[in-house]
Design a protein around this motif. Sequence first.
Motif, PDB file in Angstrom:
ATOM      1  N   ALA A   1      -3.942  -1.452 -11.153  1.00 39.71           N
ATOM      2  CA  ALA A   1      -3.304  -2.363  -9.903  1.00 39.71           C
ATOM      3  C   ALA A   1      -1.874  -1.747  -9.343  1.00 39.71           C
ATOM      4  O   ALA A   1      -0.734  -2.023 -10.243  1.00 39.71           O
TER       5      ALA A   1
ATOM      6  N   ASP B   1     -11.469  -3.148  -0.742  1.00 38.56           N
ATOM      7  CA  ASP B   1     -11.636  -2.363  -2.342  1.00 38.56           C
ATOM      8  C   ASP B   1     -13.131  -2.715  -3.083  1.00 38.56           C
ATOM      9  O   ASP B   1     -13.946  -3.511  -2.580  1.00 38.56           O
TER      10      ASP B   1
ATOM     11  N   THR C   1     -11.617  -6.491   3.090  1.00 38.37           N
ATOM     12  CA  THR C   1     -11.083  -6.015   1.868  1.00 38.37           C
ATOM     13  C   THR C   1     -11.419  -4.278   1.582  1.00 38.37           C
ATOM     14  O   THR C   1     -12.488  -4.694   3.174  1.00 38.37           O
TER      15      THR C   1
ATOM     16  N   ALA D   1      -5.879  -5.830  -5.710  1.00 36.15           N
ATOM     17  CA  ALA D   1      -6.507  -5.918  -4.696  1.00 36.15           C
ATOM     18  C   ALA D   1      -6.372  -7.899  -4.227  1.00 36.15           C
ATOM     19  O   ALA D   1      -7.023  -8.760  -5.522  1.00 36.15           O
ATOM     20  N   PRO D   2      -6.983  -8.131  -3.464  1.00 36.47           N
ATOM     21  CA  PRO D   2      -7.323  -7.245  -1.656  1.00 36.47           C
ATOM     22  C   PRO D   2      -5.461  -6.840  -1.430  1.00 36.47           C
ATOM     23  O   PRO D   2      -6.468  -6.280  -0.619  1.00 36.47           O
TER      24      PRO D   2
ATOM     25  N   ASP E   1     -10.325   2.125  -3.916  1.00 38.14           N
ATOM     26  CA  ASP E   1     -10.040   1.682  -2.989  1.00 38.14           C
ATOM     27  C   ASP E   1     -10.613   2.355  -1.692  1.00 38.14           C
ATOM     28  O   ASP E   1     -10.452   4.171  -1.370  1.00 38.14           O
TER      29      ASP E   1
ATOM     30  N   ARG F   1      -9.233  -1.316 -15.118  1.00 40.16           N
ATOM     31  CA  ARG F   1      -8.052  -1.102 -13.228  1.00 40.16           C
ATOM     32  C   ARG F   1      -6.812  -1.500 -13.483  1.00 40.16           C
ATOM     33  O   ARG F   1      -6.572  -2.035 -14.781  1.00 40.16           O
TER      34      ARG F   1
ATOM     35  N   TYR G   1     -14.503  -3.390   6.472  1.00 42.75           N
ATOM     36  CA  TYR G   1     -12.481  -3.945   6.368  1.00 42.75           C
ATOM     37  C   TYR G   1     -12.243  -5.217   7.369  1.00 42.75           C
ATOM     38  O   TYR G   1     -12.501  -6.811   7.212  1.00 42.75           O
TER      39      TYR G   1
ATOM     40  N   ILE H   1      -3.476  -2.013  -3.771  1.00 43.71           N
ATOM     41  CA  ILE H   1      -4.593  -0.737  -4.138  1.00 43.71           C
ATOM     42  C   ILE H   1      -5.018  -0.807  -5.235  1.00 43.71           C
ATOM     43  O   ILE H   1      -4.102  -0.847  -6.452  1.00 43.71           O
ATOM     44  N   ASP H   2      -6.119  -1.210  -5.998  1.00 44.68           N
ATOM     45  CA  ASP H   2      -6.742  -0.542  -7.124  1.00 44.68           C
ATOM     46  C   ASP H   2      -7.188   0.357  -7.902  1.00 44.68           C
ATOM     47  O   ASP H   2      -7.882   1.623  -7.057  1.00 44.68           O
TER      48      ASP H   2
ATOM     49  N   ARG I   1       1.098  -0.825  -0.093  1.00 45.25           N
ATOM     50  CA  ARG I   1      -0.277  -0.131  -0.080  1.00 45.25           C
ATOM     51  C   ARG I   1       1.064   1.379   0.492  1.00 45.25           C
ATOM     52  O   ARG I   1       0.687   1.876   1.041  1.00 45.25           O
TER      53      ARG I   1
END
Lengths: 338, 102, 488
Positions: C61, C190, C188, C67-68, C130, C59, C183, C71-72, A182
Amino acid sequence: MAWLTGLPLAVDLVLGATLLWLAWRALSSPDLFQAVALFIAFGVILGLVWARLDAIDIALAEIPLGAGVTGALLLAALSQLQPAEVDARAAPSATEANEHQAGQPGQTAETADADEAQHKPAVFRALLAAVMGLLLFAALFSLGLVTWQLWEPSSGLTQQVNTHLPESGVEHPVTAVLLNFRGYDTLLEIAVLLLALIGVWSLATASNLGDTTPEPVLAALSRLLAPLMILVAAYLVWVGAHAPGGAFQAGSVLGAAGVLLRLSGWRLPAGAAGWPLRLVLALGVAVFAFIGLAVIGLGEPLLGYPTAWAKHAILVIELAATLSIGAILASLFIGGRP
Amino acid sequence: MSSVLVLALTGAGLTLLGLHALIVKAHLLRKILALNVISSGIFLLLAGLAARTPGGEPDPVPQAMVLTGIVVAVAATALALALLLALRSATGRTRLDDDNGQ
Amino acid sequence: MLPSGAVWTAALVFTPLLAALACFLAPRAANWIGLLAAGLTTLAAATMVPTLMTDGPLRIAVGGWGAPLGIDLYADGLSAVLLLMTAVVGLGVSAFAPAYFGAHPQQRPWFWPLWLILWAALNGLYLSADLFNLYVMLELLGLSAAALTALSGGGPALNAAMRYLLVSLLGSAAYLLGVALLYHAHATVDIALLGARIEPGMLANAALAVMFAGLMLKTALFPFHFWLPPAHAGAPAPVSALLSALVIKGSFYLLLRLWLDLFGDLSRLLPELIGVLGAIAVLWGALQALQQQRLKLMIAYSTVAQVGYLFLAFPLAGGLNGTTAWRAVVYLALAHGLAKAAMFLSAGALLRFAHHDRIADLDRAVHRLPLTLTAFVLAGVSIMGLPPSGGFVGKWLLLEAAFQQDRWGLAVVVLLGGVLAAAYVFKVVGYAFTPTAIAQEGGSVPLSMQWSALLLALGAILLGFAAPLLLPLLEVGAPFEPIVGMPS
């Protein structure tokens, strides 16, 4: 921290109750100085709670940042809010008078904050308080119930993190999440810090803190402590690759060293206060973004460091971030533009 | 496991305590404290529940999120305090004026 | 092979972000850096359109994790139209700013980095899939907006900025609480994965409640609008334009996304309630606008009313042809962005000219600043919803959805809001034609300020003709249809 985890439920009940009590007192004690002191204590206890929950990384950030830096910022602000009138503390009559003198600078005894708005009729206020109490109680009840539902064990993303940990370039899971999985969040979070500093400087209150002559003992002690803290910061960055620690913990220690040096009377050389300082402040975001974008040229996705280099990329990013975070935190504390 | 529940519930309590003070208290320094208590409560809920893994090793993802959150909270507090000092030096007030600026 | 989508998504976020750093490092060159960055960011937004039209939704990544774990980023038609609107308004305000801040040189070096960070945050918000990353974007957006509000200094602006900051922080805290609950229930953050995993129940309802409360506070839906008029009226004119046209759209977009992808099936009652609040906002905001003596406060209250329209789609969405209602309010959001930016920039030009913004003392401004008044009137045409403007297309679609479902009450609110808007716009125009008893002195207004307002206003009108181009773009990725497939 195994010794902590082994302790019985009673410890958690005591810790939880202490947190609630400290927060309640900090938010309701009539004296603002006391409120801030209680809030700092709250941060320290929260740090213990993190250790108790096996969240050593958070504990290492909560105590210097949540309690330390935030506490220092609050105290610095408070010292400017109440110039020399510490004796006017908690005098209800003085507060009554304030209501009529609102808008006259220097007249208000800020230490005693008469909180509840006083110009509304009593019945209205009582009704409002009752409705709000009811709503808050309902909210607490449902939030508690929801939390209760979440009680059953769940591993979250632990397995995914562990599976991909060897590709991340570091061995410590939290650092891997922060700097790699992240990393986009973390890049933006350093930008949030820099943004706050730009905002503070744009307000130009320019009330330079610590311009008084320092105590000789404090000065000597600070000059002794500061190099030690810089050493600790360097250690924290290095250790973050395989154990709790990392750029934010290191940066906050570095920031504290800067504050101490400043309090001991040390100043940035005139030549360094302009763009060289700004360069250090911007370095964290710049290096992180540069590496994150440069890999696109190699055919990798945004912020996708190739596994072979990930370790080095993360170390460079962390070093730059530590320097910037330290400089930003120290500058936030000092307040005015250099 | 019960420790997780106790501390997560404490987080819920802190959030609501902070919300109450944010609404009721007029002094801006107190409102800033209240916001910090609210976020601490939410962090406790977020990272506290991360400890309920069956293996005993806590979930690192919410922990990283809370680290991010703590830094954001410090940044927000610094900006809010600077605004408070600026407001005080411009108007002499340390609380919000309710007349909508008209 | 490099997907070109990776380049323009990165460019949309990092061009303004890095330009903000450059402005911070070289404040003297800030005007040029800012204008260059505005041009490049707009270019990135423009290159996105053909890619999306041919390849469909995108999309990405970040970091290659997906994901998960990672971060997408996700871009579909809904993201695209808002990114485009942000770029057009951003370009206009950036063109207005150098001349405006020429008279406020102490504010200029701070305006640019703060505004460019705000732009990066908005683009990042429209591109993120996200929920936690969106929280960071919301904070970036809120802090930069509050700092910009305080830029002009002085008691009222600082007071408004302080309130705005507190409201904004409370709003994002509430949002984060919802993220925490989701979460821990579904492992997740996402949006697409959550959409597949979420189940009706107490937890989903609690997350919905706190996230919607926080975001409605940030979007200033009645009765949470209290912070908006002083903040939007007290800021420097280019900042007012950014706050009214762009910032509130960010939190509205997130509300819409959450409703479409996560919460839409949870409640029958909530959309009705939101619709009622929206209707009250339309009428109450317009009535307040009508009563204002100051031009900027009037425009700010008009924003309260226009925000109300955006929420009228919620009660219509579940009924016959409900997706028309979503299209309608997205179109209204775009039209409001362009028109409201033009109005605030016109107000800034008028302020420069007359050194005040009292509506009653506009004193023949129409003869002395014809470009600016033309901009104001054209923007007003779109706010009223008259043809052929973008506002007209939006209201037409909204009325169509309301008539199809026999929701006469909503239709009346839409029409009445337009009549009230006409009243407050013509009030200004009337005074602008009227000489005052004592002739007002007027200063000179740089042409770049007048033209940027006029071009944005023309944009709001042209939006009415652009519907055949924009509506198909909006359909990319079918943002308003229920999710059927899962992301790969």
